[in-house]
Design a protein around this motif. Structure first.
Motif, mmCIF file in Angstrom:
data_model
loop_
_atom_site.group_PDB
_atom_site.id
_atom_site.type_symbol
_atom_site.label_atom_id
_atom_site.label_comp_id
_atom_site.label_asym_id
_atom_site.label_seq_id
_atom_site.Cartn_x
_atom_site.Cartn_y
_atom_site.Cartn_z
ATOM 1 N N CYS A 92 36.171 -54.776 -56.458
ATOM 2 C CA CYS A 92 36.597 -53.619 -55.671
ATOM 3 C C CYS A 92 38.102 -53.494 -55.493
ATOM 4 C CB CYS A 92 35.883 -53.589 -54.315
ATOM 5 S SG CYS A 92 36.364 -54.926 -53.210
ATOM 6 N N GLY A 93 38.900 -54.306 -56.141
ATOM 7 C CA GLY A 93 40.341 -54.191 -56.022
ATOM 8 C C GLY A 93 40.907 -53.019 -56.794
ATOM 9 N N GLY A 94 40.103 -52.011 -57.025
ATOM 10 C CA GLY A 94 40.581 -50.834 -57.741
ATOM 11 C C GLY A 94 40.233 -50.872 -59.217
ATOM 12 N N SER A 95 39.853 -52.035 -59.729
ATOM 13 C CA SER A 95 39.502 -52.107 -61.142
ATOM 14 C C SER A 95 38.088 -51.595 -61.363
ATOM 15 C CB SER A 95 39.626 -53.551 -61.640
ATOM 16 O OG SER A 95 38.687 -54.376 -60.988
ATOM 17 N N ARG A 96 37.856 -51.118 -62.555
ATOM 18 C CA ARG A 96 36.522 -50.628 -62.917
ATOM 19 C C ARG A 96 35.827 -51.688 -63.757
ATOM 20 N NH1 ARG A 96 39.751 -45.851 -63.283
ATOM 21 N NH2 ARG A 96 39.082 -44.376 -61.691
ATOM 22 N N VAL A 97 34.521 -51.634 -63.751
ATOM 23 C CA VAL A 97 33.714 -52.603 -64.482
ATOM 24 C C VAL A 97 32.625 -51.836 -65.232
ATOM 25 C CG1 VAL A 97 32.204 -53.031 -62.485
ATOM 26 C CG2 VAL A 97 32.439 -54.789 -64.251
ATOM 27 N N SER A 98 32.202 -52.350 -66.364
ATOM 28 C CA SER A 98 31.160 -51.683 -67.147
ATOM 29 C C SER A 98 29.778 -52.200 -66.752
ATOM 30 C CB SER A 98 31.377 -51.942 -68.644
ATOM 31 O OG SER A 98 31.143 -53.317 -68.934
ATOM 32 N N SER A 99 28.773 -51.451 -67.121
ATOM 33 C CA SER A 99 27.392 -51.885 -66.898
ATOM 34 C C SER A 99 27.131 -53.185 -67.645
ATOM 35 C CB SER A 99 26.401 -50.825 -67.384
ATOM 36 O OG SER A 99 26.470 -49.672 -66.605
ATOM 37 N N GLY A 108 35.417 -42.451 -70.388
ATOM 38 C CA GLY A 108 36.630 -42.434 -71.195
ATOM 39 C C GLY A 108 37.444 -43.709 -71.077
ATOM 40 N N THR A 109 38.623 -43.655 -71.673
ATOM 41 C CA THR A 109 39.525 -44.794 -71.664
ATOM 42 C C THR A 109 39.878 -45.158 -70.234
ATOM 43 O OG1 THR A 109 40.454 -44.044 -73.750
ATOM 44 C CG2 THR A 109 41.732 -45.678 -72.515
ATOM 45 N N GLY A 110 39.743 -46.424 -69.915
ATOM 46 C CA GLY A 110 40.012 -46.871 -68.549
ATOM 47 C C GLY A 110 38.878 -46.557 -67.599
ATOM 48 N N GLY A 111 37.769 -46.060 -68.144
ATOM 49 C CA GLY A 111 36.636 -45.704 -67.307
ATOM 50 C C GLY A 111 35.803 -46.914 -66.924
ATOM 51 N N GLY A 112 34.735 -46.636 -66.258
ATOM 52 C CA GLY A 112 33.831 -47.685 -65.828
ATOM 53 C C GLY A 112 33.261 -47.357 -64.460
ATOM 54 N N LEU A 113 32.778 -48.384 -63.812
ATOM 55 C CA LEU A 113 32.133 -48.223 -62.509
ATOM 56 C C LEU A 113 32.971 -48.836 -61.416
ATOM 57 C CD1 LEU A 113 28.683 -49.445 -63.782
ATOM 58 C CD2 LEU A 113 29.232 -47.082 -63.154
ATOM 59 N N GLN A 114 32.896 -48.226 -60.251
ATOM 60 C CA GLN A 114 33.513 -48.801 -59.064
ATOM 61 C C GLN A 114 32.729 -48.314 -57.848
ATOM 62 O OE1 GLN A 114 37.168 -45.655 -59.293
ATOM 63 N NE2 GLN A 114 37.641 -47.629 -58.468
ATOM 64 N N LEU A 115 32.898 -49.008 -56.746
ATOM 65 C CA LEU A 115 32.235 -48.596 -55.519
ATOM 66 C C LEU A 115 32.714 -47.200 -55.130
ATOM 67 C CD1 LEU A 115 32.401 -51.841 -53.326
ATOM 68 C CD2 LEU A 115 30.553 -51.081 -54.835
#
Length: 147
Positions: free
Chosen positions: A21-28, A60-67
């Motif tokens: 949750c530090g602002g970074s995104r994560v993938s499934s 997209g680029t830099g995408g992913g999941l976050q809270l």
């Protein structure tokens, strides 16, 4: 009472997402790797958790999941309801449910909403921040008194 495997896995998945949750995104795929859950299961959960407003997905680029909101604002009740629907120990309190032979004579039926609210309240008190941090074993009072 037991949670379904899917609800259990949703809590596990959200705990893993909260550690990012530090602002970074994560993938499934990364969540699946971290939790040990199959990728298709995590993808199914991500879909439900996103629809419930608990996760945000960016493509997209830099995408992913976050809270979708701070971990402190997400409870176990929120996660369970995202997967299972409203928390209730019995189906008879649901609107339109008429599958109980005792429905017309049950003296307990009017009290189930109080029980369900207490259960939901207990799960609502457990925030995702607590689940995302390292576990500290709870020691019952009786054990503390012996030591």
């Amino acid at each position: 009472m037991r949670l379904s495997n899917l609800a259990d896995y949703a809590v596990v998945t959200m705990g893993a997402a909260a550690r990012h949750c530090g602002g970074s995104r994560v993938s499934s795929a990364e969540l699946a790797r971290e939790t040990g859950l199959p990728v298709p299961t995590v993808q199914k959960l991500v879909s439900k958790l996103t629809a419930a407003g608990l996760l945000r997905s960016t493509r997209g680029t830099g995408g992913g999941l976050q809270l979708a909101r701070p971990a402190a604002a997400i409870s176990v009740a929120d996660i369970v309801e995202a997967v299972e629907g409203p928390i209730a120990l019995t189906a008879c309190v649901e609107h339109g449910a008429h599958d109980c032979a005792l429905e017309d004579s049950c003296a307990i039926r009017p009290h189930w909403p109080v029980v369900n609210a207490a259960l939901r309240g207990a799960l609502d008190d457990i925030k995702l921040t607590r689940l995302a941090s390292p576990a500290t074993p709870a020691i019952p009072n009786s054990v503390k008194e012996i030591a």
